[in-house]
Scaffold this motif. Structure first.
Motif, PDB file in Angstrom:
ATOM      1  N   ALA A  67       0.854  -1.178   0.000  1.00 55.59           N
ATOM      2  CA  ALA A  67       0.000   0.000   0.000  1.00 55.59           C
ATOM      3  C   ALA A  67       0.889   1.227   0.000  1.00 55.59           C
ATOM      4  N   ALA A  68       0.999   1.850  -1.156  1.00 54.27           N
ATOM      5  CA  ALA A  68       1.980   2.926  -1.231  1.00 54.27           C
ATOM      6  C   ALA A  68       1.425   4.121  -1.994  1.00 54.27           C
ATOM      7  N   ARG A  69       2.204   4.711  -2.866  1.00 53.12           N
ATOM      8  CA  ARG A  69       1.763   5.819  -3.665  1.00 53.12           C
ATOM      9  C   ARG A  69       0.701   5.351  -4.640  1.00 53.12           C
ATOM     10  N   LYS A  70       0.159   6.276  -5.378  1.00 49.76           N
ATOM     11  CA  LYS A  70      -0.914   5.878  -6.264  1.00 49.76           C
ATOM     12  C   LYS A  70      -0.768   6.517  -7.633  1.00 49.76           C
ATOM     13  N   THR A 117       7.991  -1.452   3.875  1.00 45.56           N
ATOM     14  CA  THR A 117       8.190  -1.235   2.439  1.00 45.56           C
ATOM     15  C   THR A 117       9.494  -1.858   1.972  1.00 45.56           C
TER      16      THR A 117
END
Lengths: 230, 230
Positions: B4-7, B152
DNA sequence: TCGCTGATGATTGTATACAATTATTGCCAG
DNA sequence: CTGGCAATAATTGTATACAATCATCAGCGA
């Protein structure tokens, strides 16, 4: 020589390096909007390249891309700030240990020159440049440790630390940390791995202690950002 | 739920997730060329999106982009392979320690279900899926530890480990490691942090011992790659 | 036959055009 | 004067067109 990594075809690298340097030197501050056209015109490239560079920086958490809204210099939360330094505390001491074992005379020369530059920058009042060089010192040690993978992580963490410092370092009484770097240098030169490890640990603790991670961060750069409800 | 990180605007994510999953499951093997048009047609997007996804994967070192030549599934060298597991050895035990302290009943349920799925995949002969799930187990622990930054990094390392396994795991006698995961589960459930840390350490040592990191890797996928002089 | 060279084709690199979304501004009702 | 709404402008998302580079192979000469 921030990071020797992938090669997105040179021009992307130029732009993202340029932006990254500006962030490291606190010329671009947290929350600033990075307009694609504007950046493109500055570097003389099209938006294609700019977008590529921004995505790269977003991957390193230096930039946050909000869909359909654009790219902004990241504003690490207090929690993120803590996490970054906790991760550094986990990685860097052992890396300094390894580095102390492997340090060559050539490495020493490089580090010495590095510290000299740092001092020069401080004396010249170029705090931005001094800050960037201070970070490079840590990256240099990771490189000496000869662990490219970990060095990459440390590089990212150092970069993010720059943002953390920009946001949470209230008392700007000159970078007094050069002493710590000197001590580290000595330990590396003497190949005293354990001491280097301890020095790195306490150096990082010192750094965190200079931050004010109990209060909410500075006000945003622009009114618009200030009044956003996010 | 890999990371679940940047988009980067959803569609890039779809493509890069698709490619990443295929790599994790060893359906895409090291050295394979990832033609932009081809990938684009498969996912029904233009090269713009594909390039973005490939750059993202390149940043995680799952893919190597050779300028003007294209993108290839990464082929980690023996040295890289060692580094990846050394980094994991540095990060994961302490993370397991933290996780053991914070594990909630809900977390336990999730992990249990995870292991069940893993077993099911093994029994069904879906080694690819089993392998991916095995990696997710580690990522899940990092998530429980509640250190997003370190999680991460671990996520990236686990992903790269999948490539390392594809290249250097000669003896494919089923993933016998499920036992280790079970033991870890128990330690987490009992909040025995020290034991969890030790278990993780030995688990990683075991994993490395199953690799053959003394010989050069398998032959390349295609003749072209074989005869390249790089 | 072997090796070199030049032309052809395929693939990547970059810029630009267009579509979709968001931000801003002016207007009007209350 | 205030608040909501619609039209307009600005910005990002995506696809496509064109340029540059690299791979392939035919042809030629040694």
């Amino acid at each position: 020589m921030t990071g020797a990594a992938r090669k997105p075809s040179k021009r992307d690298q130029t732009v993202s390096d340029g932006l990254a340097t500006a962030i490291h030197e606190h010329r671009l501050t947290p929350g600033m909007k990075l307009n694609e056209d504007e950046v493109g015109e500055i570097f003389g490239v099209s938006r294609t390249i700019v977008r590529s560079a921004l995505q790269s920086l977003s991957h390193e958490r230096l930039v946050v891309i909000e869909p359909n809204r654009g790219a902004f210099v990241a504003q690490p939360s207090i929690r993120e700030a803590r996490e970054v330094f906790e991760a550094r505390a986990l990685l860097e001491p052992r890396t300094a240990h390894s580095a102390a074992i492997r340090t060559t005379p050539a490495d020493m020369d490089l580090l010495k020159r590095h510290i000299d530059e740092e001092h020069a920058a401080i004396d010249a009042g170029e705090t931005g440049r001094a800050l960037r060089l201070s970070g490079s010192f840590h990256i240099e040690i990771a490189r000496i440790a000869d662990q490219a993978t970990i060095a990459t992580f440390i590089g990212q963490l150092v970069a993010r630390s720059s943002l953390v410092i920009a946001m949470y370092w209230r008392r700007r009484n000159a970078l007094c940390e050069s002493h710590a770097h000197h001590a580290l240098l000595d330990a590396l030169a003497a190949h005293e791995a354990d001491r280097a490890e301890e020095l790195m640990t306490s150096h990082l603790v010192d750094l965190v202690s200079l931050l004010e991670l109990t209060e909410p961060p500075d006000g945003p750069t622009s009114l618009k950002e200030a009044l956003r409800t996010e």
